[in-house]
Design a protein around this motif. Structure first.
Motif, PDB file in Angstrom:
ATOM      1  N   VAL A   9      71.385-102.734 -99.707  1.00 56.85           N
ATOM      2  CA  VAL A   9      71.092-103.048 -98.310  1.00 56.85           C
ATOM      3  C   VAL A   9      70.173-104.255 -98.293  1.00 56.85           C
ATOM      4  O   VAL A   9      69.437-104.483 -99.250  1.00 56.85           O
ATOM      5  CB  VAL A   9      70.409-101.871 -97.557  1.00 56.85           C
ATOM      6  N   PRO A  10      70.211-105.042 -97.229  1.00 53.98           N
ATOM      7  CA  PRO A  10      69.328-106.205 -97.226  1.00 53.98           C
ATOM      8  C   PRO A  10      67.879-105.768 -97.136  1.00 53.98           C
ATOM      9  O   PRO A  10      67.571-104.799 -96.453  1.00 53.98           O
ATOM     10  CB  PRO A  10      69.721-106.957 -95.955  1.00 53.98           C
ATOM     11  N   THR A  11      66.979-106.456 -97.798  1.00 49.64           N
ATOM     12  CA  THR A  11      65.563-106.166 -97.625  1.00 49.64           C
ATOM     13  C   THR A  11      65.138-106.681 -96.264  1.00 49.64           C
ATOM     14  O   THR A  11      65.815-107.517 -95.668  1.00 49.64           O
ATOM     15  CB  THR A  11      64.710-106.843 -98.704  1.00 49.64           C
ATOM     16  N   ALA A  12      64.006-106.176 -95.781  1.00 49.53           N
ATOM     17  CA  ALA A  12      63.602-106.482 -94.417  1.00 49.53           C
ATOM     18  C   ALA A  12      63.471-107.978 -94.170  1.00 49.53           C
ATOM     19  O   ALA A  12      63.881-108.488 -93.150  1.00 49.53           O
ATOM     20  CB  ALA A  12      62.282-105.789 -94.116  1.00 49.53           C
ATOM     21  N   ASP A  13      62.928-108.705 -95.089  1.00 45.17           N
ATOM     22  CA  ASP A  13      62.576-110.081 -94.771  1.00 45.17           C
ATOM     23  C   ASP A  13      63.466-111.143 -95.398  1.00 45.17           C
ATOM     24  O   ASP A  13      63.624-112.218 -94.858  1.00 45.17           O
ATOM     25  CB  ASP A  13      61.124-110.346 -95.183  1.00 45.17           C
ATOM     26  N   ALA A  96      73.982-117.599 -79.844  1.00 49.37           N
ATOM     27  CA  ALA A  96      72.529-117.445 -79.667  1.00 49.37           C
ATOM     28  C   ALA A  96      72.123-115.985 -79.848  1.00 49.37           C
ATOM     29  O   ALA A  96      71.106-115.674 -80.481  1.00 49.37           O
ATOM     30  CB  ALA A  96      72.136-117.948 -78.281  1.00 49.37           C
ATOM     31  N   GLU A  97      72.928-115.092 -79.291  1.00 55.44           N
ATOM     32  CA  GLU A  97      72.664-113.649 -79.415  1.00 55.44           C
ATOM     33  C   GLU A  97      72.701-113.242 -80.900  1.00 55.44           C
ATOM     34  O   GLU A  97      71.856-112.484 -81.377  1.00 55.44           O
ATOM     35  CB  GLU A  97      73.782-112.942 -78.631  1.00 55.44           C
ATOM     36  N   MET A  98      73.672-113.772 -81.624  1.00 57.10           N
ATOM     37  CA  MET A  98      73.810-113.445 -83.057  1.00 57.10           C
ATOM     38  C   MET A  98      72.599-113.943 -83.835  1.00 57.10           C
ATOM     39  O   MET A  98      72.052-113.231 -84.677  1.00 57.10           O
ATOM     40  CB  MET A  98      75.088-114.077 -83.632  1.00 57.10           C
ATOM     41  N   THR A  99      72.173-115.171 -83.525  1.00 62.06           N
ATOM     42  CA  THR A  99      71.031-115.745 -84.247  1.00 62.06           C
ATOM     43  C   THR A  99      69.770-114.940 -83.956  1.00 62.06           C
ATOM     44  O   THR A  99      68.989-114.618 -84.854  1.00 62.06           O
ATOM     45  CB  THR A  99      70.816-117.215 -83.818  1.00 62.06           C
ATOM     46  N   MET A 100      69.593-114.583 -82.695  1.00 56.40           N
ATOM     47  CA  MET A 100      68.358-113.887 -82.300  1.00 56.40           C
ATOM     48  C   MET A 100      68.268-112.492 -82.939  1.00 56.40           C
ATOM     49  O   MET A 100      67.209-112.075 -83.390  1.00 56.40           O
ATOM     50  CB  MET A 100      68.302-113.763 -80.783  1.00 56.40           C
ATOM     51  N   SER A 101      69.388-111.795 -82.997  1.00 58.25           N
ATOM     52  CA  SER A 101      69.284-110.381 -83.354  1.00 58.25           C
ATOM     53  C   SER A 101      69.865-109.981 -84.705  1.00 58.25           C
ATOM     54  O   SER A 101      69.447-108.956 -85.252  1.00 58.25           O
ATOM     55  CB  SER A 101      69.975-109.530 -82.275  1.00 58.25           C
ATOM     56  N   TYR A 102      70.843-110.684 -85.237  1.00 57.86           N
ATOM     57  CA  TYR A 102      71.569-110.121 -86.380  1.00 57.86           C
ATOM     58  C   TYR A 102      71.650-110.995 -87.620  1.00 57.86           C
ATOM     59  O   TYR A 102      71.823-110.494 -88.718  1.00 57.86           O
ATOM     60  CB  TYR A 102      73.013-109.770 -85.956  1.00 57.86           C
ATOM     61  N   ARG A 103      71.596-112.331 -87.475  1.00 53.52           N
ATOM     62  CA  ARG A 103      71.955-113.215 -88.574  1.00 53.52           C
ATOM     63  C   ARG A 103      71.128-113.000 -89.842  1.00 53.52           C
ATOM     64  O   ARG A 103      71.631-113.114 -90.948  1.00 53.52           O
ATOM     65  CB  ARG A 103      71.815-114.682 -88.150  1.00 53.52           C
ATOM     66  N   LYS A 104      69.838-112.665 -89.665  1.00 55.09           N
ATOM     67  CA  LYS A 104      68.974-112.573 -90.837  1.00 55.09           C
ATOM     68  C   LYS A 104      69.369-111.427 -91.754  1.00 55.09           C
ATOM     69  O   LYS A 104      69.057-111.432 -92.936  1.00 55.09           O
ATOM     70  CB  LYS A 104      67.517-112.364 -90.408  1.00 55.09           C
ATOM     71  N   THR A 105      69.981-110.403 -91.193  1.00 53.45           N
ATOM     72  CA  THR A 105      70.205-109.197 -91.986  1.00 53.45           C
ATOM     73  C   THR A 105      71.676-108.861 -92.203  1.00 53.45           C
ATOM     74  O   THR A 105      71.989-108.087 -93.104  1.00 53.45           O
ATOM     75  CB  THR A 105      69.564-107.990 -91.275  1.00 53.45           C
ATOM     76  N   ASP A 271      60.999 -97.579 -82.771  1.00 53.11           N
ATOM     77  CA  ASP A 271      62.354 -97.030 -82.916  1.00 53.11           C
ATOM     78  C   ASP A 271      63.360 -97.785 -82.077  1.00 53.11           C
ATOM     79  O   ASP A 271      64.497 -97.993 -82.479  1.00 53.11           O
ATOM     80  CB  ASP A 271      62.389 -95.567 -82.459  1.00 53.11           C
ATOM     81  N   LEU A 272      62.952 -98.180 -80.864  1.00 54.85           N
ATOM     82  CA  LEU A 272      63.915 -98.729 -79.924  1.00 54.85           C
ATOM     83  C   LEU A 272      64.146-100.221 -80.083  1.00 54.85           C
ATOM     84  O   LEU A 272      65.183-100.728 -79.720  1.00 54.85           O
ATOM     85  CB  LEU A 272      63.491 -98.426 -78.484  1.00 54.85           C
ATOM     86  N   LEU A 273      63.166-100.921 -80.647  1.00 56.01           N
ATOM     87  CA  LEU A 273      63.325-102.367 -80.781  1.00 56.01           C
ATOM     88  C   LEU A 273      64.326-102.704 -81.879  1.00 56.01           C
ATOM     89  O   LEU A 273      64.491-101.950 -82.818  1.00 56.01           O
ATOM     90  CB  LEU A 273      61.972-103.004 -81.129  1.00 56.01           C
ATOM     91  N   PRO A 274      65.006-103.879 -81.768  1.00 60.87           N
ATOM     92  CA  PRO A 274      65.845-104.315 -82.873  1.00 60.87           C
ATOM     93  C   PRO A 274      65.004-104.473 -84.130  1.00 60.87           C
ATOM     94  O   PRO A 274      63.805-104.768 -84.029  1.00 60.87           O
ATOM     95  CB  PRO A 274      66.382-105.679 -82.408  1.00 60.87           C
ATOM     96  N   PRO A 275      65.600-104.310 -85.335  1.00 64.15           N
ATOM     97  CA  PRO A 275      64.806-104.370 -86.564  1.00 64.15           C
ATOM     98  C   PRO A 275      63.967-105.620 -86.691  1.00 64.15           C
ATOM     99  O   PRO A 275      62.818-105.558 -87.111  1.00 64.15           O
ATOM    100  CB  PRO A 275      65.880-104.319 -87.663  1.00 64.15           C
ATOM    101  N   VAL A 276      64.489-106.783 -86.301  1.00 66.65           N
ATOM    102  CA  VAL A 276      63.700-108.009 -86.465  1.00 66.65           C
ATOM    103  C   VAL A 276      62.471-107.969 -85.572  1.00 66.65           C
ATOM    104  O   VAL A 276      61.382-108.363 -85.972  1.00 66.65           O
ATOM    105  CB  VAL A 276      64.538-109.269 -86.173  1.00 66.65           C
TER     106      VAL A 276
END
Ligand SMILES: C[S@@+](CC[C@H](N)C(=O)[O-])C[C@H]1O[C@@H](n2cnc3c(N)ncnc32)[C@H](O)[C@@H]1O
Length: 306
Positions: A9-13, A96-105, A271-276
């Motif tokens: 799994v990807p590490t957090a950072d 933009a949505e992808m970059t903000m919430s998902y791309r890093k992980t 819990d409710l916030l996106p992981p980033v």
């Protein structure tokens, strides 16, 4: 439940792979207990009633909800997941949505590794914008359950709802994520438009998801209420929307619980916030603790993209 295996799994950072004992709840994502229980209940009861059909998920991320959907496949049934994973989005707003919430992980291989930790075979994977499903590659009436949790943009969600409508068989159920979040007004617009002009009947509302059908909503509510949710610590309420009954389900908050556990709102937010965003929140909280303890300041920042 199969024993957890070593999974990548990807590490957090950094997004680099590291081995760890992966549990279902350890998969990053936005699929919370009440919806896990509601999905499991509906899918189990469908199977018990001999209601067969495929399962479709639009928006999979690292597989937190897909793994549960895969648990409920019966012989001859198929799970299809559709996600951009590491592909480019088709338009600037979605990008933009992808970059903000998902791309890093998010990578497809991380999803696949997570899924294969719990299931022997991958689902059918459509790595593309969900709009490609408008070509009816999912046969009409073939599905018993569709989970819509991809783009939050009105035009996309409205299209996803049309895909679900065609794909679902009689009394099939659609679950729509983020139908009432402050940052997802497009989802709300698409959902309630489908209700008032597209024949979608509300069945159940949870804090995160809207459940509906183009079939017999009352029958599905009978199925839902066949379980004693209150005994499991949930609150069950009923509302009427334009004359149609809808059930609301959420965790019960016990009187005094907020006092007894002063960190509960903080844990709920985490819990409710996106992981980033969660990581940013943790850094911010650590900085505040450091300041209170007189430790030297470390640079912190707040942004949805972490
Ligand atoms: C909120 S996440 C899904 C969470 C997942 N269902 C869970 O429970 O953890 C949204 C996903 O939708 C995907 N996505 C966003 N826009 C999309 C689009 N237009 N087509 C396909 N997938 C999209 C993202 O890549 C991301 O993985």
């Amino acid at each position: 439940m199969p024993a957890p295996l070593e999974a990548a799994v990807p590490t957090a950072d950094t997004g680099t792979a590291r081995p760890q004992q992966l549990t279902r709840d350890g998969i990053p994502g936005w699929f919370f207990k009440v919806d896990q229980e509601a999905f499991a209940h509906f899918l189990t009861e469908q199977s018990a009633a001999g209601h067969t059909g495929d399962i479709l998920e639009l928006g999979t991320y690292l597989g937190r909800s897909a793994v549960l959907l895969g648990d409920h496949l019966r012989p001859g049934e198929q799970l299809t997941v559709c996600d951009l994973f590491d592909s480019e989005a088709g338009d600037a707003d979605n990008a933009a949505e992808m970059t903000m919430s998902y791309r890093k992980t998010l990578t497809r291989s991380a999803f696949e590794a997570n899924y294969l930790t719990f299931h022997p075979r991958l689902p059918v994977i459509v790595q593309a914008p969900t709009s490609v499903l408008a070509d009816r590659r999912i046969p009409d009436g073939s599905c018993r359950f569709v989970h819509i949790d991809a783009s939050h943009l009105y035009e996309h969600v409205a299209g996803d709802i049309e895909v679900a409508r065609a794909a679902l068989g009689e009394n099939g159920l659609v679950a729509l994520d983020d139908y009432r979040s402050e940052h997802t007004p497009g989802v709300s617009a698409a959902v309630w438009q489908a209700v008032f002009t597209g024949g979608l009947r509300p069945v159940l509302l949870t804090p995160m998801k809207f459940y509906g059908t183009w079939g017999d909503a009352e029958e599905l509510q009978r199925v839902l209420l066949g379980r004693d949710w209150r005994a499991g610590g949930y609150t069950v309420d009923e509302d009427a929307i334009a004359g149609a009954r809808v059930v609301r389900l959420k965790y019960a908050v016990k009187p005094g619980a907020a006092q007894a556990h002063r960190s509960a709102p903080r844990r709920l937010a985490l819990d409710l916030l996106p992981p980033v965003a969660t990581r940013a929140t943790r850094r911010l909280l650590q900085a505040l603790r450091d300041r209170r303890a007189g430790r030297p300041a470390v640079r912190t920042g707040w942004s949805r993209a972490g």
